[in-house]
Design a protein around this motif. Structure first.
Motif, PDB file in Angstrom:
ATOM      1  N   LYS A 122     -54.030  64.841  -6.440  1.00  0.00           N
ATOM      2  CA  LYS A 122     -54.655  64.222  -7.610  1.00  0.00           C
ATOM      3  C   LYS A 122     -53.664  64.194  -8.782  1.00  0.00           C
ATOM      4  CE  LYS A 122     -58.783  64.441 -10.495  1.00  0.00           C
ATOM      5  NZ  LYS A 122     -59.994  65.216 -10.836  1.00  0.00           N
ATOM      6  N   GLN A 194     -55.204  56.281  -6.077  1.00  0.00           N
ATOM      7  CA  GLN A 194     -56.001  57.443  -6.502  1.00  0.00           C
ATOM      8  C   GLN A 194     -57.492  57.120  -6.392  1.00  0.00           C
ATOM      9  OE1 GLN A 194     -54.824  60.439  -8.100  1.00  0.00           O
ATOM     10  NE2 GLN A 194     -52.691  59.992  -8.515  1.00  0.00           N
ATOM     11  N   ASN A 198     -60.544  58.796  -4.170  1.00  0.00           N
ATOM     12  CA  ASN A 198     -61.785  59.266  -4.796  1.00  0.00           C
ATOM     13  C   ASN A 198     -63.026  58.654  -4.156  1.00  0.00           C
ATOM     14  OD1 ASN A 198     -60.278  60.805  -6.592  1.00  0.00           O
ATOM     15  ND2 ASN A 198     -60.221  59.206  -8.155  1.00  0.00           N
TER      16      ASN A 198
END
Length: 347
Positions: A122, A194, A198
């Motif tokens: 992350k 990213q 998620n």
């Protein structure tokens, strides 16, 4: 790795607030250091991967493999690197020197540039681009240029045939590779890597996109020029193909590019299809970067298993697989994904 990111922020604040330095030079210095960290990460992986590759090859051929230098022969490759760096830089007299020299550097740079957007955790990417997935595909396609340059610049018929084969192979398989990623983009509505990770906190995309995953895996084998789809090298008929005239450090650059590309495509498959750094079965006490590395090496294991298990296919079969099987398969996957999204919204 969160501690590493905190250190980076502390260093940035110390330089800009504490020392009063301009923000732009500080940011450029930090980026340069992070790029160096990425290159070191790739090179460290190279040592492990070459050792694993040799051990895999030995296992499947019922041989011992490297076993003399270091534990299990692990230090054999570092010794080989030292030997390679010490070799004379031989440039054949008939080559186009500028193209010949630039080709190896181009291959290395195209492989390293892909890492600019690949996150290992992350907020752990050099640049969190909104079009990260598109950037990866675009930069990956530039690798073809290096192989064409090597083929033409070497002034050797085997190198020329190898370069032309590589261009035909990589351009053909870039289409299904890009198409295989479209389904995930349709589901998530983003090209940001990213955000794609998620979106997989509950379900990894390998489940609804299993056809796309298989197409991506096969296309990646061809894109990285690995067996059984390594027709560009073709030892039997092309005696190494496009890099037949290369030796020493320039040959090493091609090897580094191949393995850097292998780790890159494995990382993208882990991010897009295997949940990235999301922990399976609620095992969140293990850091996300550990899960990410496990998934990357799982994909690398699959690449090595396929290479040393299946025989090399013919050139015509290679093209048939790409144009007559993978492209229709990925187009079918895009259609059924669109239908599935439409039905889901109607429920």
């Amino acid at each position: 790795m969160d501690i590493f990111l905190i250190w980076v922020d502390m260093f940035r604040n110390w330089c800009t607030v504490g020392l009063g330095l301009p923000a732009l030079p500080v940011e450029l210095f930090i980026k340069a250091v992070l790029v160096l960290v990425v290159i070191v990460f790739v090179l460290c992986n190279l040592i492990v991967l070459v050792w694993l590759e040799r051990k895999f090859a030995a296992f499947y051929a019922d041989r011992v493999g490297p076993n003399r230098i270091g534990p299990g022969g692990f230090l054999q490759f570092p010794v080989d690197i030292v030997k390679m760096l010490g070799k004379e830089d031989i440039i054949p007299g008939a080559v186009d020197k500028f193209v010949y020299k630039a080709a190896a550097i181009t291959a290395f740079l195209s492989a390293i540039l892909a890492w600019a957007v690949i996150p290992l955790g992350k907020d752990m990417a050099l640049e969190n681009l909104n079009i990260g997935l598109f950037y990866f595909i675009a930069i990956g396609s530039t690798g073809t240029i290096a192989f064409i340059m090597a083929g033409f610049g070497s002034n050797n018929k085997y190198a020329l045939l190898g370069g032309m084969r590589t261009a035909a192979q990589m351009i053909s398989y870039e289409i299904p590779l890009a198409f295989s990623l479209v389904g995930v983009v349709m589901i998530t509505g983003t090209l940001n890597l990213q955000e794609i990770v998620n979106a997989q906190q509950k379900v990894w995309f390998i489940i609804p996109q299993i056809l796309a995953f298989l197409a991506y895996f096969m296309s990646s084998i061809a894109e990285t020029n690995r067996g059984p789809l390594d027709l560009s090298e073709g030892e039997q008929e092309l005696v190494a193909g496009y890099f037949i005239e290369y030796s020493g450090i320039r040959y090493a650059l091609y090897m580094v590019a191949e393995y850097a590309h292998l780790v890159a495509v494995s990382s993208i498959s882990a991010i897009v299809f295997l949940g990235g750094w999301n922990a399976p079965f609620g095992l969140t006490f293990i850091p996300g970067i550990v899960w990410m590395i496990i998934k990357i090496y799982f994909m690398i294991f699959l690449f090595m298993w396929v290479r040393w298990t299946f025989v090399r296919v013919k050139v015509e079969h290679l093209m048939h697989i790409g144009w007559k099987f993978l492209i229709p398969l990925t187009l079918f996957n895009i259609i059924i994904t669109g239908v599935g999204i439409y039905v889901f919204r109607m429920i």
